[in-house]
Design a protein around this motif. Structure first.
Motif, short mmCIF file in Angstrom:
data_model
loop_
_atom_site.label_atom_id
_atom_site.label_comp_id
_atom_site.label_asym_id
_atom_site.label_seq_id
_atom_site.Cartn_x
_atom_site.Cartn_y
_atom_site.Cartn_z
N TYR A 1 1.81 -3.98 -7.34
CA TYR A 1 1.59 -2.82 -6.47
C TYR A 1 2.45 -1.64 -6.91
O TYR A 1 2.83 -0.80 -6.12
N ARG A 2 2.72 -1.55 -8.22
CA ARG A 2 3.57 -0.50 -8.78
C ARG A 2 3.07 0.89 -8.38
O ARG A 2 1.89 1.11 -8.15
N SER A 3 3.99 1.86 -8.32
CA SER A 3 3.64 3.24 -7.98
C SER A 3 2.53 3.76 -8.88
O SER A 3 2.56 3.57 -10.10
N THR A 4 1.56 4.40 -8.27
CA THR A 4 0.46 5.01 -9.03
C THR A 4 0.74 6.48 -9.35
O THR A 4 -0.07 7.14 -9.98
N VAL A 5 1.91 6.97 -8.94
CA VAL A 5 2.25 8.38 -9.14
C VAL A 5 3.43 8.47 -10.12
O VAL A 5 4.54 8.02 -9.81
N PRO B 1 12.09 11.06 -6.44
CA PRO B 1 11.56 11.58 -7.71
C PRO B 1 12.14 10.83 -8.91
O PRO B 1 12.85 11.38 -9.76
N ILE B 2 11.84 9.51 -8.95
CA ILE B 2 12.34 8.64 -10.02
C ILE B 2 11.17 7.85 -10.58
O ILE B 2 10.33 7.35 -9.83
N LEU B 3 11.12 7.69 -11.90
CA LEU B 3 10.07 6.90 -12.54
C LEU B 3 10.35 5.42 -12.33
O LEU B 3 11.42 4.93 -12.69
N GLU B 4 9.42 4.71 -11.75
CA GLU B 4 9.58 3.28 -11.52
C GLU B 4 9.37 2.52 -12.83
O GLU B 4 8.34 2.70 -13.51
N THR B 5 10.33 1.66 -13.19
CA THR B 5 10.21 0.87 -14.42
C THR B 5 9.85 -0.58 -14.14
O THR B 5 9.50 -1.31 -15.06
N GLU C 1 0.84 -1.20 0.00
CA GLU C 1 0.00 0.00 0.00
C GLU C 1 0.87 1.25 0.00
O GLU C 1 0.61 2.20 -0.76
N LEU C 2 1.89 1.28 0.84
CA LEU C 2 2.81 2.42 0.85
C LEU C 2 3.50 2.58 -0.49
O LEU C 2 3.70 3.70 -0.97
N HIS C 3 3.88 1.46 -1.10
CA HIS C 3 4.60 1.51 -2.37
C HIS C 3 3.75 2.14 -3.48
O HIS C 3 4.26 2.85 -4.33
N ARG C 4 2.45 1.87 -3.43
CA ARG C 4 1.57 2.40 -4.48
C ARG C 4 1.39 3.91 -4.41
O ARG C 4 1.10 4.55 -5.42
N PHE C 5 1.60 4.49 -3.22
CA PHE C 5 1.30 5.91 -3.05
C PHE C 5 2.51 6.65 -2.46
O PHE C 5 2.48 7.14 -1.32
N PRO C 6 3.60 6.76 -3.21
CA PRO C 6 4.82 7.40 -2.70
C PRO C 6 4.68 8.92 -2.62
O PRO C 6 3.96 9.54 -3.42
#
Length: 375
Positions: free
Chosen positions: A81-85, A72-76, A10-15
């Motif tokens: 549960y990948r980042s939603t931001v 501030p890095i784009l997750e690839t 859950e934390l990972h999805r909403f950084p």
């Protein structure tokens, strides 16, 4: 109580980035409340949260710290549960560190301590170096000032679940200098009428790396990295009259770092004067060295031995920095590393993801340390 893997995901999805961790803090407060701490302090040093488990009996105050912020890095990577931001991600493992400390809260709720106090600190703004000093400067911190403070950081390249220990300097101090130069702009066809920072920038970029040797400092104990350079604007009709140079400076101890930073700033000022330029020097993202107390490290070692966890003795400090070093001004401190696997992508890599398999190892370690102090 929430499952720790679900919590981490859950934390990972909403950084949230450093200084912006309000929603993350709200999530922390929600689940901490289920663990019935004696007291919760909110908005500590920013969006920080501290949960206090007080036995009501005399004893030591032990602080366990984790970090709230993402990068501030784009997750690839492509976990479910990948980042939603877009452009933000928990690519340093702070989501995993928070899950570990939440697991400690759950353990303390089930089996209260016998003496002293345990403070679980969810600290803001670690990535910028602002968070720990801000927590220490907050007047609310005086009430939870610890006798001992502990933290961990996961470490790619170290075997999964191994515990890395070192007394003394574990992580370098670091600080960035932004050196801004101002001269005089002219037409590109009349460069002789300009006062351009070109030569000053070239000189500094080619010589700053050798500054430690010029100062008689062991190059193994320092690191200088040129991070960014700008000369004027992207135009063909102008001889530029301004420019910037960003450089990061790192050293094994705070004393060496102070010497390095002061010398670098003076060297840049002398270079500007030589080339007829004005200069301003801005200091950014200051991190103290992590100086591990021997007694605290011994307590961590005892915990690892008691849990039959493999231990790796680290022979020299890491060149990366951690603002946990600032807490040494408040009490005895120690940071240890927890192996996240030989094949785990490096911290701050776009495909990094914290390995869930070491969450319980981290919880077990912190609980063992806590019980040693507080029963």
């Amino acid at each position: 109580m929430i499952d720790l893997l679900d919590f981490r995901h859950e934390l990972h999805r909403f950084p949230e980035l450093s200084g912006e961790e309000s929603v993350t803090a709200t999530r922390i407060l929600k689940y901490l409340g289920e663990c019935s701490p004696s007291q919760i302090i909110n908005n500590l040093g920013g969006h920080g949260v501290a949960a206090i488990f007080d036995s009501g009996e005399a004893g030591e105050t032990v602080l366990l710290r984790c970090e709230l912020d993402a990068l501030p890095i784009l997750e690839t990577g492509q976990p479910p549960y990948r980042s939603t931001v877009d452009g933000k991600g928990h690519l340093c493992g702070h989501d995993g560190h928070m899950a570990i400390i939440m697991g400690v809260a759950q353990r303390l709720a089930k089996r209260p301590i016998a003496r002293g106090r345990v403070v679980l600190l969810f600290q803001p703004a670690e990535e910028t170096g602002i968070g720990a000093p801000s927590v220490l400067a907050d007047e609310k911190f005086a009430a939870i000032r610890p006798d001992f403070a502990y933290a961990l950081h996961n470490l790619p390249g170290m075997p999964l679940g191994h515990i890395g220990l070192k007394s003394g300097s574990l992580c370098f101090a670091s600080e960035g200098l932004n050196m801004s130069f101002l001269g005089r702009t002219s037409h590109a066809s009349h460069p002789e009428d300009a006062i351009t920072p070109q030569n000053a920038l070239v000189e500094l970029m080619s010589t700053l790396n050798s500054l430690p040797e010029q100062l008689g400092i062991d190059p193994e104990k320092t690191l200088v990295t040129i991070c960014h350079a700008r000369l004027g604007l992207p135009a063909f009709g102008i001889t530029p009259g301004d420019g910037d140079l960003f450089a990061a400076f790192r050293a094994e101890t705070d004393a060496l770092q102070a010497k390095l930073i002061a010398s670098a700033a003076q060297y840049a000022r002398d270079c500007a004067e030589k080339h007829g330029l004005k200069i301003t020097v801005d200091y950014n993202e200051k991190f103290a060295a992590c100086d591990n107390d021997e007694t605290a490290v011994a307590n961590i070692r005892d915990a690892a031995v008691g849990l039959n966890l493999p231990i790796i003795d680290i022979d020299k400090p890491f060149r990366w920095s951690e603002d946990f070093g600032a807490f040494s001004a408040a009490g005895k401190t120690a940071l240890f590393v927890l192996g996240s696997g030989k094949n785990c992508p490096q911290l701050h890599a776009p495909d990094y993801d914290f390995p869930d398999g070491i969450i319980n190892t981290g919880v077990d370690m912190f609980e063992q340390i806590t019980r040693k102090h507080c029963g």
